[in-house]
Design a protein around this motif. Sequence first.
Motif, short mmCIF file in Angstrom:
data_model
loop_
_atom_site.label_atom_id
_atom_site.label_comp_id
_atom_site.label_asym_id
_atom_site.label_seq_id
_atom_site.Cartn_x
_atom_site.Cartn_y
_atom_site.Cartn_z
N GLY A 44 0.81 -1.22 0.00
CA GLY A 44 0.00 0.00 0.00
C GLY A 44 0.84 1.26 0.00
N GLU A 45 1.89 1.27 0.81
CA GLU A 45 2.77 2.45 0.86
C GLU A 45 3.50 2.64 -0.46
OE1 GLU A 45 3.32 4.91 3.31
OE2 GLU A 45 1.40 4.06 3.93
N ARG A 46 3.91 1.54 -1.08
CA ARG A 46 4.60 1.64 -2.37
C ARG A 46 3.65 2.16 -3.44
NH1 ARG A 46 9.64 0.12 -4.57
NH2 ARG A 46 9.61 1.29 -6.50
N LEU A 47 2.42 1.66 -3.42
CA LEU A 47 1.42 2.13 -4.37
C LEU A 47 1.19 3.63 -4.19
CD1 LEU A 47 -0.86 2.00 -6.43
CD2 LEU A 47 -2.34 1.10 -4.62
N LYS A 48 1.02 4.06 -2.96
CA LYS A 48 0.78 5.48 -2.69
C LYS A 48 1.95 6.33 -3.19
CE LYS A 48 -0.46 6.47 1.48
NZ LYS A 48 -0.52 6.87 2.89
N THR A 57 -4.36 11.43 -8.37
CA THR A 57 -5.16 11.23 -7.17
C THR A 57 -5.65 9.79 -7.16
OG1 THR A 57 -7.26 11.81 -8.23
CG2 THR A 57 -5.97 13.63 -7.26
N GLN A 58 -6.18 9.36 -6.04
CA GLN A 58 -6.77 8.02 -5.97
C GLN A 58 -7.92 7.92 -6.97
OE1 GLN A 58 -7.89 7.57 -1.85
NE2 GLN A 58 -5.88 6.76 -1.27
N GLU A 59 -8.70 8.97 -7.07
CA GLU A 59 -9.84 8.98 -7.98
C GLU A 59 -9.39 8.86 -9.44
OE1 GLU A 59 -13.97 11.47 -8.57
OE2 GLU A 59 -12.47 12.20 -7.17
N GLN A 60 -8.33 9.57 -9.80
CA GLN A 60 -7.82 9.49 -11.17
C GLN A 60 -7.30 8.08 -11.49
OE1 GLN A 60 -5.05 12.72 -10.70
NE2 GLN A 60 -6.26 14.09 -11.99
N LEU A 61 -6.56 7.50 -10.57
CA LEU A 61 -6.03 6.15 -10.78
C LEU A 61 -7.18 5.16 -10.90
CD1 LEU A 61 -3.80 4.06 -11.02
CD2 LEU A 61 -3.63 4.06 -8.51
N ALA A 62 -8.15 5.28 -10.03
CA ALA A 62 -9.30 4.36 -10.06
C ALA A 62 -10.02 4.46 -11.40
CB ALA A 62 -10.25 4.68 -8.91
N ALA A 63 -10.24 5.65 -11.88
CA ALA A 63 -10.93 5.84 -13.17
C ALA A 63 -10.11 5.23 -14.31
CB ALA A 63 -11.18 7.32 -13.43
N LYS A 64 -8.80 5.39 -14.24
CA LYS A 64 -7.92 4.89 -15.29
C LYS A 64 -7.96 3.37 -15.41
CE LYS A 64 -3.36 5.51 -17.24
NZ LYS A 64 -2.15 6.31 -17.20
N ILE A 65 -8.11 2.68 -14.27
CA ILE A 65 -8.09 1.21 -14.31
C ILE A 65 -9.47 0.59 -14.14
CG2 ILE A 65 -5.69 1.14 -13.53
CD1 ILE A 65 -6.85 0.13 -10.80
N SER A 70 -12.51 4.16 -3.49
CA SER A 70 -12.49 3.52 -2.17
C SER A 70 -11.63 2.26 -2.18
CB SER A 70 -13.90 3.19 -1.70
OG SER A 70 -14.53 2.29 -2.60
N TYR A 71 -11.59 1.55 -3.32
CA TYR A 71 -10.76 0.34 -3.42
C TYR A 71 -9.28 0.72 -3.39
CZ TYR A 71 -9.00 -4.17 -4.98
OH TYR A 71 -8.32 -5.35 -5.07
N ILE A 72 -8.90 1.77 -4.13
CA ILE A 72 -7.51 2.24 -4.12
C ILE A 72 -7.14 2.66 -2.70
CG2 ILE A 72 -5.89 3.97 -5.00
CD1 ILE A 72 -6.77 1.88 -7.12
N ILE A 90 -2.99 -2.11 -11.64
CA ILE A 90 -2.83 -0.82 -10.96
C ILE A 90 -1.48 -0.20 -11.30
CG2 ILE A 90 -2.51 0.26 -8.70
CD1 ILE A 90 -4.69 -1.69 -7.66
N PHE A 91 -0.42 -0.98 -11.15
CA PHE A 91 0.90 -0.41 -11.43
C PHE A 91 1.08 -0.12 -12.91
CE2 PHE A 91 1.80 -1.71 -7.10
CZ PHE A 91 2.56 -0.65 -6.65
#
Length: 103
Positions: A44-48, A57-65, A70-72, A90-91
């Motif tokens: 989780g820390e590496r992902l962040k 943002t978390q929202e941008q990453l979530a939309a992209k994948i 909330s899952y991110i 994700i990566f």
Amino acid sequence: MMTNEELERKGCTPIEDLIAEDFGEVGTPERDEFERGCEAFIIGERLKAERLKAGMTQEQLAAKIGTKKSYISRIENGHADIQLSTLFKIFQGLGRKISFTIM
């Protein structure tokens, strides 16, 4: 890094002893659960860190994948059991590749 003997001479308790006291010896169910939680935290820390480096943002990453913010967030906080295929996705969404070492 100090040896356990050097730590004890200075009146310090080695971290392994503290972990064993709180979570049991290596190989016990309690210790295994603790170590899995540690691995989830590290991922989780590496992902962040990679997400922030990518300026997303978390929202941008979530939309992209194709998932939810909330899952991110749950992954970044070590509270999600993530499938490998999702982790790779994700990566990849961050323009990164991951690999694993079996020890």
